[in-house]
Design an enzyme around this catalytic site. Structure first.
Site, PDB file in Angstrom:
ATOM      1  N   HIS A  12      31.083  43.577  38.546  1.00 35.07           N
ATOM      2  CA  HIS A  12      32.256  42.930  39.167  1.00 35.07           C
ATOM      3  C   HIS A  12      32.605  41.717  38.309  1.00 35.07           C
ATOM      4  O   HIS A  12      32.000  40.657  38.450  1.00 35.07           O
ATOM      5  CB  HIS A  12      31.951  42.507  40.605  1.00 35.07           C
ATOM      6  CG  HIS A  12      33.137  41.948  41.320  1.00 35.07           C
ATOM      7  ND1 HIS A  12      33.509  42.361  42.577  1.00 35.07           N
ATOM      8  CD2 HIS A  12      34.052  41.003  40.967  1.00 35.07           C
ATOM      9  CE1 HIS A  12      34.586  41.708  42.965  1.00 35.07           C
ATOM     10  NE2 HIS A  12      34.929  40.860  42.002  1.00 35.07           N
ATOM     11  N   HIS A  14      35.789  39.347  36.352  1.00 33.61           N
ATOM     12  CA  HIS A  14      37.189  38.994  36.084  1.00 33.61           C
ATOM     13  C   HIS A  14      37.292  38.485  34.649  1.00 33.61           C
ATOM     14  O   HIS A  14      36.701  37.465  34.317  1.00 33.61           O
ATOM     15  CB  HIS A  14      37.667  37.895  37.041  1.00 33.61           C
ATOM     16  CG  HIS A  14      37.671  38.344  38.471  1.00 33.61           C
ATOM     17  ND1 HIS A  14      38.750  38.969  39.060  1.00 33.61           N
ATOM     18  CD2 HIS A  14      36.702  38.300  39.427  1.00 33.61           C
ATOM     19  CE1 HIS A  14      38.456  39.278  40.321  1.00 33.61           C
ATOM     20  NE2 HIS A  14      37.217  38.880  40.565  1.00 33.61           N
ATOM     21  N   LYS A  95      39.974  49.484  43.188  1.00 28.66           N
ATOM     22  CA  LYS A  95      39.599  48.284  43.941  1.00 28.66           C
ATOM     23  C   LYS A  95      40.651  47.979  45.003  1.00 28.66           C
ATOM     24  O   LYS A  95      41.820  47.788  44.683  1.00 28.66           O
ATOM     25  CB  LYS A  95      39.478  47.103  42.970  1.00 28.66           C
ATOM     26  CG  LYS A  95      39.297  45.727  43.625  1.00 28.66           C
ATOM     27  CD  LYS A  95      37.885  45.474  44.068  1.00 28.66           C
ATOM     28  CE  LYS A  95      37.726  44.194  44.862  1.00 28.66           C
ATOM     29  NZ  LYS A  95      37.664  42.987  44.044  1.00 28.66           N
ATOM     30  N   HIS A 134      37.285  44.481  48.582  1.00 25.83           N
ATOM     31  CA  HIS A 134      37.121  43.065  48.942  1.00 25.83           C
ATOM     32  C   HIS A 134      37.183  43.023  50.463  1.00 25.83           C
ATOM     33  O   HIS A 134      38.273  43.067  51.045  1.00 25.83           O
ATOM     34  CB  HIS A 134      38.221  42.194  48.314  1.00 25.83           C
ATOM     35  CG  HIS A 134      38.038  40.736  48.601  1.00 25.83           C
ATOM     36  ND1 HIS A 134      37.806  39.793  47.624  1.00 25.83           N
ATOM     37  CD2 HIS A 134      37.994  40.057  49.780  1.00 25.83           C
ATOM     38  CE1 HIS A 134      37.656  38.601  48.182  1.00 25.83           C
ATOM     39  NE2 HIS A 134      37.772  38.729  49.496  1.00 25.83           N
ATOM     40  N   HIS A 168      30.781  41.842  46.476  1.00 28.33           N
ATOM     41  CA  HIS A 168      30.265  40.482  46.683  1.00 28.33           C
ATOM     42  C   HIS A 168      29.905  40.187  48.141  1.00 28.33           C
ATOM     43  O   HIS A 168      30.507  39.320  48.782  1.00 28.33           O
ATOM     44  CB  HIS A 168      31.224  39.418  46.146  1.00 28.33           C
ATOM     45  CG  HIS A 168      32.688  39.669  46.422  1.00 28.33           C
ATOM     46  ND1 HIS A 168      33.187  39.899  47.671  1.00 28.33           N
ATOM     47  CD2 HIS A 168      33.746  39.737  45.588  1.00 28.33           C
ATOM     48  CE1 HIS A 168      34.485  40.082  47.596  1.00 28.33           C
ATOM     49  NE2 HIS A 168      34.848  39.994  46.332  1.00 28.33           N
ATOM     50  N   ASP A 240      31.164  38.557  39.826  1.00 23.17           N
ATOM     51  CA  ASP A 240      32.426  37.991  40.303  1.00 23.17           C
ATOM     52  C   ASP A 240      32.734  36.714  39.532  1.00 23.17           C
ATOM     53  O   ASP A 240      33.387  35.800  40.063  1.00 23.17           O
ATOM     54  CB  ASP A 240      32.411  37.728  41.818  1.00 23.17           C
ATOM     55  CG  ASP A 240      33.826  37.626  42.395  1.00 23.17           C
ATOM     56  OD1 ASP A 240      34.787  37.953  41.673  1.00 23.17           O
ATOM     57  OD2 ASP A 240      33.957  37.221  43.555  1.00 23.17           O
TER      58      ASP A 240
HETATM   59  O1  DOR Z   1      36.541  33.540  44.329  1.00 26.22           O
HETATM   60  C1  DOR Z   1      37.154  34.530  43.958  1.00 26.22           C
HETATM   61  N1  DOR Z   1      37.866  34.521  42.819  1.00 26.22           N
HETATM   62  N2  DOR Z   1      37.107  35.627  44.706  1.00 26.22           N
HETATM   63  C2  DOR Z   1      37.866  36.702  44.437  1.00 26.22           C
HETATM   64  O2  DOR Z   1      37.813  37.650  45.171  1.00 26.22           O
HETATM   65  C3  DOR Z   1      38.798  36.689  43.291  1.00 26.22           C
HETATM   66  C4  DOR Z   1      38.393  35.720  42.277  1.00 26.22           C
HETATM   67  C5  DOR Z   1      39.453  35.429  41.235  1.00 26.22           C
HETATM   68  O3  DOR Z   1      40.116  36.368  40.779  1.00 26.22           O
HETATM   69  O4  DOR Z   1      39.590  34.267  40.852  1.00 26.22           O
HETATM   70 ZN    ZN Z   2      36.243  39.324  42.302  1.00 25.76          ZN
END
Ligand code: DOR
Ligand code: ZN
Length: 335
Positions: A12, A14, A95, A134, A168, A240
């Site tokens: 997971h 980003h 997702k 999520h 998460h 995450d």
């Molecule tokens: O804290 C988070 N940041 N939770 C998420 O689900 C998305 C993520 C983000 O993309 O910044």
């Molecule tokens: Zn995330």
């Protein structure tokens, strides 16, 4: 003391796009063999063309490191079984974001009506495409995940062949729910294994520990730690890691997201060692994900050693979790 991890995976992640992608991809690409890439870009990744092009940009940003980006599509109610069949060779998951629950989720699903979405879930079951979720409602912030569990239960029981990944997870109840359905799995982040709401807001407010879902109680954290360190096959590491520029965190209207990519493996080694479970880190940070996703990551050996390091203050304008604090483990070598 030393630990060698074979092909660690972050299920997971980003990575963003543009300059942020170019700046931060290396922190994952160096030490992980692969990662499941989140699709919540602006606009979200919803087409085969967007998946192919985003993957190319990621690989370019990884600058030759051995690293497989496992791509995910952003769930849309308008997807058809034909589209999913065509997309299948290019993706590892879809997702689902309830609309508006977190960063860049505005285009998500407004209400999860199982009957209306059944054709999508059935097609995903047949094609063997995992559904990542999520799992939060728009209720009281500490109860959002608990309130969402009814949705998990209804999807898991109505579509028993669908692999569902509770992303998460943060609560004891979620850790327990996993046991109830064979087709439910979960990712657990580094931060939810280490912090509680006290670290975020119990003293001076710490924006760098603010994320969605918000960190919960000591009892919740302990339940997550137990399933992670005991090599429970239903859970896998998903950081995450979610970079935001310091200016977007240290302000009024702080963005949700914690940047952990550069410290993840060292901090996990420290945690597992503290519990005398170092040898179970291989399962949590790689083997379980291989089985759940049925993937074979490229070969990469990461050697960690018990050696102190001080976490840098920032990485390319992004403040990491525990900036300037010490970790007792470090990455020594990567083959
Ligand atoms: O804290 C988070 N940041 N939770 C998420 O689900 C998305 C993520 C983000 O993309 O910044
Ligand atoms: Zn995330």
């Amino acid at each position: 003391m030393k630990l060698t991890l074979n092909s660690p995976l972050d299920m997971h992640l980003h990575l963003r796009d543009g300059k942020m992608l170019d700046d931060i991809a290396k922190y994952s690409a160096k030490s992980f063999a692969g990662a499941l890439i989140m699709p919540n870009l602006i606009p979200p990744v919803t087409t085969i063309k967007a998946i192919i092009e985003y993957k190319e940009r990621i690989l370019k940003a990884c600058n030759g490191e051995i690293f497989t980006p496992y791509m995910s599509l952003f769930f849309k109610e308008s997807y058809t079984p034909e589209f999913l069949r065509d997309a299948k060779p290019f993706i590892s998951a879809v997702k689902l974001y309830p609309s508006g629950v977190t960063t860049n989720s505005e285009g998500g699903v407004s209400s999860i009506d199982i009957k209306k979405l059944a054709h999508i879930f059935e097609a995903m079951s047949e094609l063997g495409i995992p559904l990542c979720v999520h799992g939060e409602t728009d209720g009281f912030v500490m109860d959002r995940e608990k309130e969402f569990s009814a949705v998990y239960e209804s999807i898991a029981s109505a579509f028993p062949k669908l692999t569902i990944i509770m992303e998460h997870i943060t609560t004891k109840e979620s850790a327990e729910l996993l046991k109830k359905y064979d087709n439910l799995y979960a990712t657990i982040t580094l931060h939810h294994l280490l912090i509680t709401l006290d670290d975020v807001a119990g003293g001076l407010l710490n924006p760098h520990l603010f994320c969605k879902p918000i960190a919960k109680t000591y009892k919740d954290r302990e339940a997550l730690v137990q399933i992670a360190i005991n090599a429970d096959k239903k859970v896998m590491f998903g950081s995450d890691s979610a970079p935001h520029l310091a200016s977007k965190k240290e302000c009024c209207g702080c963005a949700a997201g914690i940047f952990t990519a550069p410290i993840a493996l060292s901090a996990l080694a420290e945690l597992f060692e503290k519990h005398n479970k170092l040898t179970n880190l291989q399962a949590f940070a790689s083997d379980n994900a291989r089985n759940i996703y049925n993937i074979t990551p490229p070969k990469k050996e990461v050697v960690l050693r018990k050696k102190e390091q001080t976490i840098p203050k920032e990485f390319e304008g992004v403040v990491p979790m525990f900036a300037e604090k010490r970790l007792t483990w470090s990455i020594e070598q990567i083959y």
